[in-house]
Design a protein around this motif. Structure first.
Motif, short mmCIF file in Angstrom:
data_model
loop_
_atom_site.label_atom_id
_atom_site.label_comp_id
_atom_site.label_asym_id
_atom_site.label_seq_id
_atom_site.Cartn_x
_atom_site.Cartn_y
_atom_site.Cartn_z
N GLY A 1 9.69 -52.51 -5.38
CA GLY A 1 10.07 -53.70 -6.14
C GLY A 1 11.30 -54.39 -5.59
N MET A 2 11.72 -54.01 -4.39
CA MET A 2 12.94 -54.58 -3.82
C MET A 2 12.77 -56.02 -3.34
SD MET A 2 14.60 -51.49 -1.59
CE MET A 2 15.35 -50.05 -2.36
N ASP B 1 23.46 -47.36 -4.81
CA ASP B 1 23.21 -47.71 -6.21
C ASP B 1 21.97 -48.60 -6.31
OD1 ASP B 1 25.50 -46.38 -7.07
OD2 ASP B 1 26.75 -48.18 -6.89
N PHE B 2 21.89 -49.56 -5.43
CA PHE B 2 20.74 -50.48 -5.43
C PHE B 2 19.44 -49.73 -5.23
CE2 PHE B 2 17.90 -53.21 -2.75
CZ PHE B 2 17.50 -54.08 -3.75
N THR B 3 19.39 -48.86 -4.24
CA THR B 3 18.18 -48.07 -3.98
C THR B 3 17.82 -47.22 -5.19
OG1 THR B 3 18.72 -47.99 -1.62
CG2 THR B 3 17.13 -46.37 -2.43
N ASN B 4 18.81 -46.67 -5.83
CA ASN B 4 18.59 -45.78 -6.97
C ASN B 4 18.04 -46.53 -8.19
OD1 ASN B 4 18.62 -43.17 -8.12
ND2 ASN B 4 20.60 -43.57 -9.10
N LEU B 5 18.26 -47.84 -8.26
CA LEU B 5 17.76 -48.64 -9.38
C LEU B 5 16.25 -48.48 -9.56
CD1 LEU B 5 19.50 -52.13 -9.00
CD2 LEU B 5 19.98 -50.38 -10.71
N PHE B 6 15.55 -48.30 -8.46
CA PHE B 6 14.10 -48.33 -8.48
C PHE B 6 13.48 -46.93 -8.54
CE2 PHE B 6 15.83 -51.97 -6.26
CZ PHE B 6 15.26 -53.02 -6.98
N LEU B 7 14.33 -45.93 -8.78
CA LEU B 7 13.87 -44.54 -8.78
C LEU B 7 14.09 -43.90 -10.15
CD1 LEU B 7 15.40 -43.57 -5.32
CD2 LEU B 7 13.00 -44.15 -5.80
#
Length: 454
Positions: free
Chosen positions: A265-266, A283-289
């Protein structure tokens, strides 16, 4: 002197400006370059005696209309959405106009008014769209003139990094607008024809439905489908074709890795993220996990996307530093797509001495005298440096040549036009060849999409 107004002095204009300045004495031309940044325009004219730079804000009605009224022809090199402001004035003051961008519905609506004023609004005269139209129509017309019946047409274009500077795991760097790359394929399913059957690929599958092709001396590439391959079916006279497929070229492996961003969804540009400015890449990458009290971001991502330990896709993700706990996003109220673009720009910007590359590939399948034939045509253009790029060359030169041809009344059509008629494409393609922009053609066995002939 005959006055040419160029509005916009961005990355794609170097060859356009140079071509017209070099011709200015012989062709009696005076070139005015208008840009929001006066210094950029001044740098472009390089104190040439037949040119001047002006500060021009396209949304300042007075300065815009005055500049257009003073010109004999207008070239708009603005972002596509701003052409219409210029085009409306060109119609009012009966000034022909040239752009490299796609014809928008708003532009098309000016057709009758432009015809009434006996002027042309020539669009899509860059590389893609532009050189793709002209080179395709030249071969299509030649086949038809010889009695052939077109049954297949495919066309692919890519803006890539030159082979000698292809030094990251993605085999890719930004050579044009990064935002367009991040948002590619969104806005509806890709639509095309294969063997007489309509095919659709939704965005979530677009980068997993690729095809492969080879270009002599440059190796293997992959292509993914453009959103609407049938857009030019009528314009090209391909109403009865069995296969019509247009797409974008990348090096093999890019699309599979890019699909990871799509899956997460990035690439979404429809909402903004709270506190995005203070976020780290991690943090950004972790948003989608999913949340886990014990698993690391890396472990969660591997599990979520089912990435095997020896899969090079993982190395590609690591190369982008998306797990960095120190690098900050630094953009307020950003969308996921904007943040991803920012991250990619850190890794994919061209280095000072990097060169770009434009590749184009056409396939023509046709039937003649009861037999099927195929012609493959390929073009590769390499940039010289960061100013005289392959992108600037293939966009700017056709625009410049068309502008001069209109001034010299070699192009006499009126209304909203694209370069698909022989009187436009033939002389421009011939002149482009003198600048090394040429297609290599070869005849190959026709296989279509059914090589077993079942």
């Amino acid at each position: 002197m005959r006055k040419i107004l160029i509005i916009g002095s961005g990355k794609s204009t170097a060859y356009l400006q140079k071509y017209l300045l070099d011709k200015s004495d012989a062709e009696n031309l005076f070139i005015t370059i208008g840009d929001l940044d006066l210094k950029t325009a001044q740098k472009a004219i390089q104190n040439h005696k037949n040119a001047k730079a002006i500060a021009l804000n396209v949304f300042d009605n007075q300065s815009r209309t005055q500049a257009i009224k003073n010109a004999d022809i207008v070239v708009s090199m603005l972002p596509a959405r701003f052409h219409i402001e210029v085009a409306k004035d060109c119609v009012i003051y009966a000034k022909p106009m040239v752009t490299a961008s796609y014809v928008s519905p708003e532009m098309q609506a000016l057709h009758d008014a432009a015809v009434a004023k006996n002027i042309i609004l020539l669009n899509e005269i860059g590389v893609d769209p532009g050189i793709d139209h002209m080179s395709a129509m030249q071969v299509l017309d030649r086949i038809r003139d010889a009695g052939g019946n077109i049954i297949l047409f495919e066309s692919f274009t890519g803006g890539l990094v030159a082979p000698e500077n292809d030094n990251n795991l993605w085999n890719y760097k930004f050579t044009w607008n990064p935002r367009n790359v991040v948002l590619a394929g969104q806005g509806g399913a890709a639509k095309f024809l294969q063997e007489g059957t309509y095919k659709y690929i939704p965005y979530n599958r677009l980068f997993r439905r690729t095809e492969f092709l080879e270009i002599d001396n440059f190796g293997r590439f992959e292509v993914y489908a453009n959103r609407d391959s049938l857009k030019y079916q009528n314009a090209y006279g391909l109403q009865n074709v069995k296969t019509l497929y247009r797409g974008t070229m990348r090096r093999v492996g890019f699309s599979r890795a890019w699909n990871m961003f799509v899956t997460l969804g990035m690439t979404d540009d429809s909402y903004t993220i709270d506190n995005s400015e203070q976020m780290t890449y991690r943090d950004f990458t972790n948003l989608f996990l999913p949340y886990s009290p014990t698993d690391s971001v890396e472990l969660k991502l591997r599990h979520q996307l089912k990435i095997d330990q020896d899969d090079i896709v993982w190395d590609k993700l690591v190369e982008l530093d998306i797990f960095s706990a120190t690098k900050k996003v630094g953009i307020k109220n950003a969308t996921p797509a904007q943040i991803l673009q920012n991250i990619l720009t850190q890794s994919w910007s061209l280095a000072k001495n990097d060169k770009d590359m434009i590749v184009m590939y056409h396939k023509f399948g046709y039937e003649k005298n009861g037999k099927n034939h195929q012609i493959d045509a390929t073009m590769v253009v390499l940039g010289e440096d960061q100013t005289y790029t392959a992108m600037a060359k293939t966009v700017g030169l056709p625009v410049a040549m068309a502008t001069l041809a209109i001034l010299n009344k070699k192009i006499t059509a009126t209304g909203v036009q694209i370069p698909i008629s022989k009187n436009i494409y033939a002389p421009i393609l011939s002149e482009l060849a003198t600048f090394g922009i040429v297609f290599k053609e070869k005849e190959v066995p026709y296989l279509g999409y059914n090589p077993l002939n079942i």
